[in-house]
Design an enzyme around this catalytic site. Structure first.
Site, PDB file in Angstrom:
ATOM      1  N   TYR A 226      45.400  51.962  37.161  1.00 44.76           N
ATOM      2  CA  TYR A 226      44.288  51.478  37.985  1.00 44.76           C
ATOM      3  C   TYR A 226      44.497  51.911  39.440  1.00 44.76           C
ATOM      4  O   TYR A 226      43.636  52.564  40.051  1.00 44.76           O
ATOM      5  CB  TYR A 226      44.184  49.945  37.877  1.00 44.76           C
ATOM      6  CG  TYR A 226      43.337  49.341  38.969  1.00 44.76           C
ATOM      7  CD1 TYR A 226      41.994  49.680  39.088  1.00 44.76           C
ATOM      8  CD2 TYR A 226      43.882  48.467  39.910  1.00 44.76           C
ATOM      9  CE1 TYR A 226      41.221  49.150  40.119  1.00 44.76           C
ATOM     10  CE2 TYR A 226      43.118  47.937  40.927  1.00 44.76           C
ATOM     11  CZ  TYR A 226      41.791  48.278  41.026  1.00 44.76           C
ATOM     12  OH  TYR A 226      41.039  47.767  42.044  1.00 44.76           O
TER      13      TYR A 226
ATOM     14  N   ASP B 111      23.924  51.254  38.572  1.00 46.05           N
ATOM     15  CA  ASP B 111      24.908  50.497  37.784  1.00 46.05           C
ATOM     16  C   ASP B 111      24.591  50.704  36.302  1.00 46.05           C
ATOM     17  O   ASP B 111      23.416  50.765  35.923  1.00 46.05           O
ATOM     18  CB  ASP B 111      24.814  49.002  38.141  1.00 46.05           C
ATOM     19  CG  ASP B 111      26.031  48.196  37.709  1.00 46.05           C
ATOM     20  OD1 ASP B 111      26.685  47.622  38.595  1.00 46.05           O
ATOM     21  OD2 ASP B 111      26.327  48.148  36.496  1.00 46.05           O
TER      22      ASP B 111
HETATM   23  N1  UFG Z   1      48.578  34.089  38.444  1.00 47.46           N
HETATM   24  C1  UFG Z   1      49.124  32.997  37.802  1.00 47.46           C
HETATM   25  N2  UFG Z   1      48.446  32.474  36.748  1.00 47.46           N
HETATM   26  C2  UFG Z   1      47.267  32.984  36.290  1.00 47.46           C
HETATM   27  C3  UFG Z   1      46.722  34.104  36.960  1.00 47.46           C
HETATM   28  C4  UFG Z   1      47.404  34.635  38.043  1.00 47.46           C
HETATM   29  O1  UFG Z   1      50.196  32.518  38.162  1.00 47.46           O
HETATM   30  O2  UFG Z   1      46.729  32.466  35.318  1.00 47.46           O
HETATM   31  C5  UFG Z   1      49.274  34.645  39.606  1.00 47.46           C
HETATM   32  C6  UFG Z   1      49.647  36.091  39.464  1.00 47.46           C
HETATM   33  O3  UFG Z   1      50.865  36.253  38.819  1.00 47.46           O
HETATM   34  C7  UFG Z   1      49.652  36.539  40.936  1.00 47.46           C
HETATM   35  C8  UFG Z   1      48.604  35.661  41.591  1.00 47.46           C
HETATM   36  O4  UFG Z   1      48.405  34.565  40.707  1.00 47.46           O
HETATM   37  O5  UFG Z   1      50.893  36.256  41.487  1.00 47.46           O
HETATM   38  C9  UFG Z   1      47.283  36.359  41.805  1.00 47.46           C
HETATM   39  O6  UFG Z   1      46.906  36.967  40.581  1.00 47.46           O
HETATM   40  P1  UFG Z   1      45.475  37.632  40.356  1.00 47.46           P
HETATM   41  O7  UFG Z   1      45.461  38.152  38.956  1.00 47.46           O
HETATM   42  O8  UFG Z   1      44.409  36.690  40.784  1.00 47.46           O
HETATM   43  O9  UFG Z   1      45.470  38.831  41.380  1.00 47.46           O
HETATM   44  P2  UFG Z   1      46.489  40.067  41.527  1.00 47.46           P
HETATM   45  O10 UFG Z   1      47.225  39.812  42.814  1.00 47.46           O
HETATM   46  O11 UFG Z   1      47.292  40.326  40.341  1.00 47.46           O
HETATM   47  O12 UFG Z   1      45.446  41.262  41.573  1.00 47.46           O
HETATM   48  C10 UFG Z   1      44.853  41.689  42.727  1.00 47.46           C
HETATM   49  C11 UFG Z   1      43.507  42.335  42.408  1.00 47.46           C
HETATM   50  C12 UFG Z   1      43.709  43.621  41.664  1.00 47.46           C
HETATM   51  C13 UFG Z   1      44.683  44.476  42.406  1.00 47.46           C
HETATM   52  C14 UFG Z   1      45.972  43.760  42.605  1.00 47.46           C
HETATM   53  C15 UFG Z   1      46.992  44.559  43.353  1.00 47.46           C
HETATM   54  O13 UFG Z   1      42.724  41.460  41.640  1.00 47.46           O
HETATM   55  O14 UFG Z   1      42.480  44.286  41.526  1.00 47.46           O
HETATM   56  O15 UFG Z   1      45.731  42.580  43.345  1.00 47.46           O
HETATM   57  O16 UFG Z   1      48.277  44.238  42.905  1.00 47.46           O
HETATM   58  F1  UFG Z   1      44.937  45.624  41.732  1.00 47.46           F
END
Ligand code: UFG
Length: 323
Positions: free
Chosen positions: A141, A31
């Site tokens: 990504y 790492d």
């Molecule tokens: N969300 C909110 N408020 C916040 C943060 C997130 O409403 O403050 C929502 C997002 O819009 C989404 C859900 O919560 O609908 C989950 O969001 P995250 O950011 O926790 O996770 P993601 O689904 O966006 O991301 C995950 C992984 C990524 C991957 C992605 C694939 O963390 O590594 O799924 O789309 F690339």
């Protein structure tokens, strides 16, 4: 087995190191400590500080360790950042991966368990998403992860490598020792728990007009310990190819916030905000393949169990590893 594990200072790498060592495997962590945390490195593992972008550094480490297998977690993983600085994603996730794979070939290491992502599918045509869903990433990504899947597929065909692609859905939760500490933090559960810790006033809900039962996005939240268990099965079994890792159930943003309220006893104010660009309405895994072939079934799928484990860790580490 002796495992060469990249990214062991990160969230999923630290928990998988912990479980591997509990089960009697030997682990060497490689790492660069760029985005991970020295405190997240398992003290029972050997540690080599090195950077995958430096070909000689990874080649030397691989020759020294002579592992039976590689687990590859080290990568940049922020969708939004990848849309602004795609070049660092291709350099780190693709070039770094190729350097790792070449070091494996030079040392006759065939097995690699690779951290891939549901982001390789982009906007899915069908939900639940199965492994044969077309892969059309919507951001650098996801593209960088798919490019390395393709590289390994060719090395399998031409060099006899044994790659396993574990396509994660939404990793979350914690063990007693290791948890989620990203900077910047963009993930829903840790952001909601920061409100319960009194570090933020409220949480934003990114859109409530999606085509879902309550209008907020559905995601498949998978406990980090279940994820780590799948890696160990993929390591120990004679398997290769892609496996989705999710529970097969979606939770909405509102459901996650409500579970956090129930677990923490904090009212957690939430405010509506505009949609976040690029968010698909529903991402839910069809994970039957992992069950049939790996013999893997999530054991900690209940949202309250997930949140309770994360809450315990964040209370013990209110400032993450930096505390
Ligand atoms: N969300 C909110 N408020 C916040 C943060 C997130 O409403 O403050 C929502 C997002 O819009 C989404 C859900 O919560 O609908 C989950 O969001 P995250 O950011 O926790 O996770 P993601 O689904 O966006 O991301 C995950 C992984 C990524 C991957 C992605 C694939 O963390 O590594 O799924 O789309 F690339």
């Amino acid at each position: 087995m002796r495992v060469f594990l990249t990214g062991g200072a990160g969230y999923i790498g630290s928990v998988t190191s912990e479980l591997l060592l509990n089960e009697g495997h030997e682990v060497t962590i490689f790492d660069n400590l760029g985005r991970g945390h020295r405190e997240a490195i398992e003290p029972r593992a050997d540690f080599i500080e090195g950077d995958l972008r430096d070909k000689d550094s990874v080649a030397d480490a691989m020759a020294k360790v002579k592992p039976d297998a590689v687990m590859h977690f080290a990568a940049y993983a922020l969708v939004g950042e990848s849309m602004v600085q795609p070049e660092i994603y291709f350099r780190n996730n693709v070039v770094g991966g190729i350097n790792l794979a070449e070091a494996m070939l030079a040392n006759n290491v065939q097995k690699i368990v690779f951290s891939s992502t549901c982001a390789t599918y982009g906007q899915p045509e069908r939900v639940p998403i199965t492994e044969d869903e077309p892969q059309r990433p919507q951001n650098p990504y996801g593209e960088s992860k798919l490019m390395f899947e393709h590289t390994l597929k060719w090395y399998q065909e031409l060099h006899g490598m044994k790659p396993v692609f574990l396509r994660y859905f939404n990793a979350c939760g914690a063990t007693e020792t290791y948890g989620e500490d990203h900077d910047p933090e963009t993930h829903l559960i840790p952001l909601v728990l920061r409100v319960a810790l009194g570090q933020r006033e409220s949480v934003k809900i990114f859109g409530d007009d999606y085509d879902t039962p309550d209008g907020t996005c559905l995601r498949d939240y998978i406990h980090i310990v279940d994820l780590a268990r799948a890696h160990i099965l993929a390591l120990e079994k004679d398997v290769s190819g892609p496996f989705n890792l999710g529970t097969g159930t979606g939770n909405s943003v509102l459901e996650v916030i409500e579970a956090c309220r129930e677990v923490t006893g904090h009212p957690i104010p939430a405010e509506l905000a505009p949609r976040r660009p690029g968010d698909p309405a529903r991402l839910v895994a069809g994970a039957e393949k992992a069950e049939t072939i790996l013999g893997w079934k999530p054991k900690l799928a209940d949202m309250h169990t997930i949140v309770a484990s994360a809450w315990k860790w964040h209370q013990a580490h209110p400032n993450g590893y930096g505390a």
